[in-house]
Design a protein around this motif. Structure first.
Motif, PDB file in Angstrom:
ATOM      1  N   MET A 193      28.429  38.072  41.258  1.00  0.00           N
ATOM      2  CA  MET A 193      29.612  38.194  40.407  1.00  0.00           C
ATOM      3  C   MET A 193      29.752  36.937  39.551  1.00  0.00           C
ATOM      4  O   MET A 193      29.525  35.823  40.035  1.00  0.00           O
ATOM      5  CB  MET A 193      30.871  38.390  41.270  1.00  0.00           C
ATOM      6  CG  MET A 193      32.141  38.605  40.450  1.00  0.00           C
ATOM      7  SD  MET A 193      33.610  38.798  41.489  1.00  0.00           S
ATOM      8  CE  MET A 193      33.270  40.391  42.235  1.00  0.00           C
ATOM      9  N   ARG A 244      39.223  37.114  41.299  1.00  0.00           N
ATOM     10  CA  ARG A 244      39.303  37.662  42.658  1.00  0.00           C
ATOM     11  C   ARG A 244      40.071  36.718  43.580  1.00  0.00           C
ATOM     12  O   ARG A 244      40.933  37.159  44.355  1.00  0.00           O
ATOM     13  CB  ARG A 244      37.894  37.893  43.210  1.00  0.00           C
ATOM     14  CG  ARG A 244      37.868  38.393  44.658  1.00  0.00           C
ATOM     15  CD  ARG A 244      36.461  38.519  45.178  1.00  0.00           C
ATOM     16  NE  ARG A 244      35.789  37.223  45.211  1.00  0.00           N
ATOM     17  CZ  ARG A 244      34.502  37.068  45.494  1.00  0.00           C
ATOM     18  NH1 ARG A 244      33.741  38.120  45.741  1.00  0.00           N
ATOM     19  NH2 ARG A 244      33.961  35.871  45.521  1.00  0.00           N
ATOM     20  N   CYS A 304      34.329  44.988  45.011  1.00  0.00           N
ATOM     21  CA  CYS A 304      33.113  44.841  44.208  1.00  0.00           C
ATOM     22  C   CYS A 304      31.893  44.506  45.056  1.00  0.00           C
ATOM     23  O   CYS A 304      30.769  44.461  44.540  1.00  0.00           O
ATOM     24  CB  CYS A 304      33.307  43.778  43.131  1.00  0.00           C
ATOM     25  SG  CYS A 304      34.526  44.240  41.867  1.00  0.00           S
ATOM     26  N   GLU A 305      32.110  44.263  46.347  1.00  0.00           N
ATOM     27  CA  GLU A 305      31.011  43.979  47.276  1.00  0.00           C
ATOM     28  C   GLU A 305      31.331  44.626  48.617  1.00  0.00           C
ATOM     29  O   GLU A 305      31.493  43.959  49.631  1.00  0.00           O
ATOM     30  CB  GLU A 305      30.815  42.469  47.447  1.00  0.00           C
ATOM     31  CG  GLU A 305      30.449  41.745  46.158  1.00  0.00           C
ATOM     32  CD  GLU A 305      30.404  40.232  46.322  1.00  0.00           C
ATOM     33  OE1 GLU A 305      29.760  39.580  45.493  1.00  0.00           O
ATOM     34  OE2 GLU A 305      31.019  39.699  47.276  1.00  0.00           O
ATOM     35  N   PHE A 360      41.445  44.998  39.967  1.00  0.00           N
ATOM     36  CA  PHE A 360      40.065  44.651  40.287  1.00  0.00           C
ATOM     37  C   PHE A 360      39.463  43.803  39.164  1.00  0.00           C
ATOM     38  O   PHE A 360      39.593  44.151  37.987  1.00  0.00           O
ATOM     39  CB  PHE A 360      39.216  45.902  40.485  1.00  0.00           C
ATOM     40  CG  PHE A 360      39.660  46.775  41.635  1.00  0.00           C
ATOM     41  CD1 PHE A 360      40.334  46.232  42.722  1.00  0.00           C
ATOM     42  CD2 PHE A 360      39.397  48.137  41.635  1.00  0.00           C
ATOM     43  CE1 PHE A 360      40.740  47.041  43.783  1.00  0.00           C
ATOM     44  CE2 PHE A 360      39.799  48.945  42.689  1.00  0.00           C
ATOM     45  CZ  PHE A 360      40.464  48.393  43.762  1.00  0.00           C
ATOM     46  N   ASP A 362      36.373  43.480  38.141  1.00  0.00           N
ATOM     47  CA  ASP A 362      35.407  44.295  37.394  1.00  0.00           C
ATOM     48  C   ASP A 362      35.593  45.744  37.843  1.00  0.00           C
ATOM     49  O   ASP A 362      35.065  46.160  38.871  1.00  0.00           O
ATOM     50  CB  ASP A 362      33.985  43.810  37.666  1.00  0.00           C
ATOM     51  CG  ASP A 362      32.946  44.485  36.774  1.00  0.00           C
ATOM     52  OD1 ASP A 362      33.134  45.674  36.434  1.00  0.00           O
ATOM     53  OD2 ASP A 362      31.941  43.836  36.424  1.00  0.00           O
ATOM     54  N   LEU A 397      32.295  47.922  38.118  1.00  0.00           N
ATOM     55  CA  LEU A 397      31.522  47.560  39.309  1.00  0.00           C
ATOM     56  C   LEU A 397      32.188  48.114  40.558  1.00  0.00           C
ATOM     57  O   LEU A 397      31.512  48.611  41.470  1.00  0.00           O
ATOM     58  CB  LEU A 397      31.389  46.042  39.399  1.00  0.00           C
ATOM     59  CG  LEU A 397      30.630  45.495  40.618  1.00  0.00           C
ATOM     60  CD1 LEU A 397      29.226  46.082  40.682  1.00  0.00           C
ATOM     61  CD2 LEU A 397      30.582  43.965  40.573  1.00  0.00           C
ATOM     62  N   ALA A 398      33.517  48.048  40.614  1.00  0.00           N
ATOM     63  CA  ALA A 398      34.248  48.599  41.759  1.00  0.00           C
ATOM     64  C   ALA A 398      34.004  50.094  41.887  1.00  0.00           C
ATOM     65  O   ALA A 398      33.745  50.606  42.984  1.00  0.00           O
ATOM     66  CB  ALA A 398      35.739  48.312  41.613  1.00  0.00           C
ATOM     67  N   GLU A 421      30.553  50.745  43.176  1.00  0.00           N
ATOM     68  CA  GLU A 421      30.470  50.481  44.607  1.00  0.00           C
ATOM     69  C   GLU A 421      31.050  51.647  45.410  1.00  0.00           C
ATOM     70  O   GLU A 421      30.511  52.051  46.446  1.00  0.00           O
ATOM     71  CB  GLU A 421      31.213  49.186  44.952  1.00  0.00           C
ATOM     72  CG  GLU A 421      30.377  47.945  44.848  1.00  0.00           C
ATOM     73  CD  GLU A 421      29.314  47.880  45.932  1.00  0.00           C
ATOM     74  OE1 GLU A 421      29.599  47.369  47.026  1.00  0.00           O
ATOM     75  OE2 GLU A 421      28.187  48.362  45.689  1.00  0.00           O
TER      76      GLU A 421
END
Length: 281
Positions: free
Chosen positions: A1, A9, A109-110, A130, A132, A135-136, A139
């Motif tokens: 990220m 975040r 995001c991870e 969020f 991103d 990306l969320a 995921e």
């Protein structure tokens, strides 16, 4: 990220941990207000008793804790970025005797889950914050099983959400607040028509639908409303912390005046507007 997204975040984590005590204090009030959006999410997910469900950005536990008794032979994994919010969710589960749920602090995001782990995913009022959002969404698609369903709620346009604009409009009249950076997390970041549906499509979800859910925040009295906003509404608290005592009093009085002008009865009921987006993998 990217470093900038990591900073966002961490700021989000700090904010939600800071406000977790306020959310605990107002949990019954808030969850009663937000229940219609949770109900619409649950309906959209078409849950089976054996479903394994991921509830993302669940805060104090909803709609995951309402989903858990539905998936009697499955389970719900309740996640949030802020440990302070999850502490409230754990206590709520214990109080309600709910045992088929797990609690995981993680970044959307991870996500710390294997591919194709979950049958359904819920996310009520998380996407706007969020770092991103694409990306969320990707995921979420990664950890969802083929054919699995996803449903999320976001706030609609400002003119449909007097419950928050009543205060923020007055604050903006009394203070020179800096404009947030383009694309920064915020309540109305996903309010544009088809915004989240388009994001879902980019992440690989299909057959997306949007539904508007509107209603009233039954705040009771202006004093109750003011206390609530200053305990849980991060934008309000952040702005008021920069005002001197005289400005704070002027803002409070102006907000009360505006609320009374727009209230037709003794019990304060303020408009809200939301969008529920659902799709499948």
């Amino acid at each position: 990220m990217e470093a900038q997204l990591e900073r966002i975040r961490e700021q989000q984590k700090e904010t939600w941990n800071k406000f977790s005590a306020g959310w605990r204090k107002w949990d019954d009030f808030t969850m009663d207000w937000l229940r219609p959006m949770g109900t619409e999410i649950i309906t959209s997910l078409k849950l089976k008793p054996t479903a394994v469900v991921l509830d993302i950005a669940a805060g104090t536990g909803e709609p995951g804790l309402t989903i858990a008794p539905i998936v009697t032979n499955g389970k719900v994994v309740i996640t949030d970025l802020a440990e302070g919010m999850l502490d409230v969710a754990r206590d709520n589960a214990l109080r309600k005797g709910i045992t088929n749920c797990e609690f995981v602090r993680c970044d959307v995001c991870e996500l710390p889950f294997d591919d194709e782990t979950f049958d359904t995913i819920s996310c009520r009022f998380g996407f706007m914050f969020f770092p991103d959002m694409l990306l969320a969404a990707k995921e979420m698609a990664r950890v969802l099983k083929p054919g699995g369903r996803i449903a999320a709620a976001v706030w609609g346009a400002p003119n449909k959400n007097f419950w928050i604009t009543a205060t923020m409009s007055v604050i903006n009249e009394h203070m020179q607040l800096p404009a947030p950076p383009q694309g920064a997390p915020g309540m109305f970041r996903c309010a544009a028509p088809s915004f989240l549906a388009d994001l879902f499509a980019q992440a690989g979800f299909q057959n997306t639908t949007e539904k508007e859910v509107t209603g009233k925040l039954n705040a009771g009295t202006t004093a109750n409303y003011w206390s609530f906003m200053n305990d849980v509404a991060a934008p309000v608290v952040a702005a008021m912390s920069k005002a001197d005592d005289n400005t704070k009093e002027q803002i409070k009085n102006s907000v009360f005046h505006l609320l009374n002008e727009n209230s037709s009865n003794e019990s304060l009921a303020l408009d809200y507007g939301t969008i529920i987006i659902s799709g499948e993998k």
